[in-house]
Design a protein around this motif. Structure first.
Motif: not given
Length: 186
Positions: A10-12, A25-31
């Protein structure tokens, strides 16, 4: 794969990003690799639902009502007309990419299967994505714009969207209100 890359994290967004499209934002890092990074924002629902998307894709088909009010999320500012579905591993479709704990699919067939109650048990539908060029995310992290924490699928699928950021931060023993707008360096 280089262990310094942040795939499946997760990127916060830190407080200094308030006022931008990434505020809280809470981001799921796919790549994340030498060529850049791609992630999906997972806590910013848009003002429309799956039914609205399906009316555009297949206006002549009547789908069962049960899943049609599934929210659509703003996955990020890049290619906002492009859809992505983060979903549990119990289903696979054309174009599905197998990630460590979940799958991601960008083909329309996953949407139709969700609408027909034949899709994955858990899913999040997003339009757009967050993208960074080579070295850009690393630079932003050095500027204290982002914080990372381990990805947990239960945060994505079982926690209400308005609580996901706090639950992710809670893994680190932090609450958003305790984060500072000021960046410091030792």
């Amino acid at each position: 794969m280089n262990s310094t890359y942040l795939n499946n994290q997760f990127l916060i967004a830190m407080p200094q990003l308030e006022g931008s499209e990434f505020a809280r934002a809470l981001i799921y890092l796919v790549n994340h690799n030498v060529e850049g990074a791609m992630g999906i924002v997972v806590n910013q629902p848009r003002s429309f639902h799956l039914v609205d998307v399906l009316e555009q894709l297949k206006p002549d088909i009547l789908f069962p009502a049960e899943n049609l009010m599934t929210p659509i999320y703003s996955g990020g500012p890049v290619e906002q007309e492009r859809g992505f579905v983060l979903h549990s591993k119990d289903a696979s479709f054309e174009g599905t990419i197998d990630l460590p704990e979940i799958n991601i699919t960008s083909s329309q067939d996953v949407l139709f299967n969700i609408a027909e109650k034949k899709g994955p048990k858990q899913y999040l539908i997003a339009l757009g994505y967050a993208g960074w060029g080579p070295g850009q995310l690393e630079k932003e992290m050095l500027e204290n714009a982002w914080l990372t924490c381990p990805f947990r699928s239960d945060v994505l699928f079982d926690v209400p969207c308005e609580q996901r950021l706090d639950v992710a931060l809670g893994q680190l023993g932090i609450h958003f209100s305790s984060l500072s707008f000021q960046a410091g360096h030792a």
